[in-house]
Design an enzyme around this catalytic site. Sequence first.
Site, PDB file in Angstrom:
ATOM      1  N   LYS A 119       0.822  -1.205   0.000  1.00 27.62           N
ATOM      2  CA  LYS A 119       0.000   0.000   0.000  1.00 27.62           C
ATOM      3  C   LYS A 119       0.858   1.256   0.000  1.00 27.62           C
ATOM      4  CE  LYS A 119      -2.054   3.429   2.366  1.00 27.62           C
ATOM      5  NZ  LYS A 119      -1.469   4.367   3.362  1.00 27.62           N
ATOM      6  N   ASP A 137      -5.955   0.005   0.314  1.00 26.27           N
ATOM      7  CA  ASP A 137      -6.024   0.071   1.771  1.00 26.27           C
ATOM      8  C   ASP A 137      -7.391  -0.437   2.205  1.00 26.27           C
ATOM      9  OD1 ASP A 137      -7.947   2.026   1.379  1.00 26.27           O
ATOM     10  OD2 ASP A 137      -6.443   3.600   1.351  1.00 26.27           O
TER      11      ASP A 137
END
Length: 209
Positions: A119, A137
Amino acid sequence: MNIKTKKILELLNKEYPNVKCELNYNTPFQLLVATILSAQTTDKKVNEVTKQLFIDYPTVYNFSKLTIPELEDKIRKIGLYRNKAKNILKTVKMLIEEYNGQVPSKFDDLVSLHGVGRKTANVVLANAFNVPTIAVDTHVFRVSNRIGLANAKDVLQTEKDLQKNIPKKDWIEAHHLFIFHGRNLCIARKPKCEICPINRECKYFNQAE
DNA sequence: AACTCGGGGCA
DNA sequence: TGCCCAGAGTT
């Protein structure tokens, strides 16, 4: 891109115009630090901490002079501060020793840094280097799987589904649109489906009827 | 796959 | 008071 995907992106764009990364940063290094700090907290709280931190310690070389307890003290109020301080200073050392003080712009190099996973690496690639990515996310995962643009039980497969269903030129924007939507309407516990602009296109909403 | 890190904001 | 937050590392 199928008609449904196009419609969803259009409607979200109308709902959240001019979306962008809301973390406070001026350089790739500052974005990297801010993104590492953003794990399991809010961008608002991260910005409160980094505002003064990036004034006092703007560069990787300024950070290299910080001790772990000193950095811990400066980021304490965002939580998870011990791991984050330790990881950031390890990463700072790596950047200086292995990357000439520069933030690398390759995914494999980024994820090799301490405190940097898929991420964070994708956020840095997208926002600092303008490389098309979709950083998955919790918001992007939840929103895209509810809508039906992804159909996966893990982050990596969700990333692949989104890359397949969304044209590359829209990847970065889609990431930010899903973040905003996930925070405002498509929240985890009680999503506000009745006032959601894309509820007609949403798998989750239509199944719940 | 499950567990751990974590202070602060908010209901 | 209890719940939750732009994840990543370890076991």
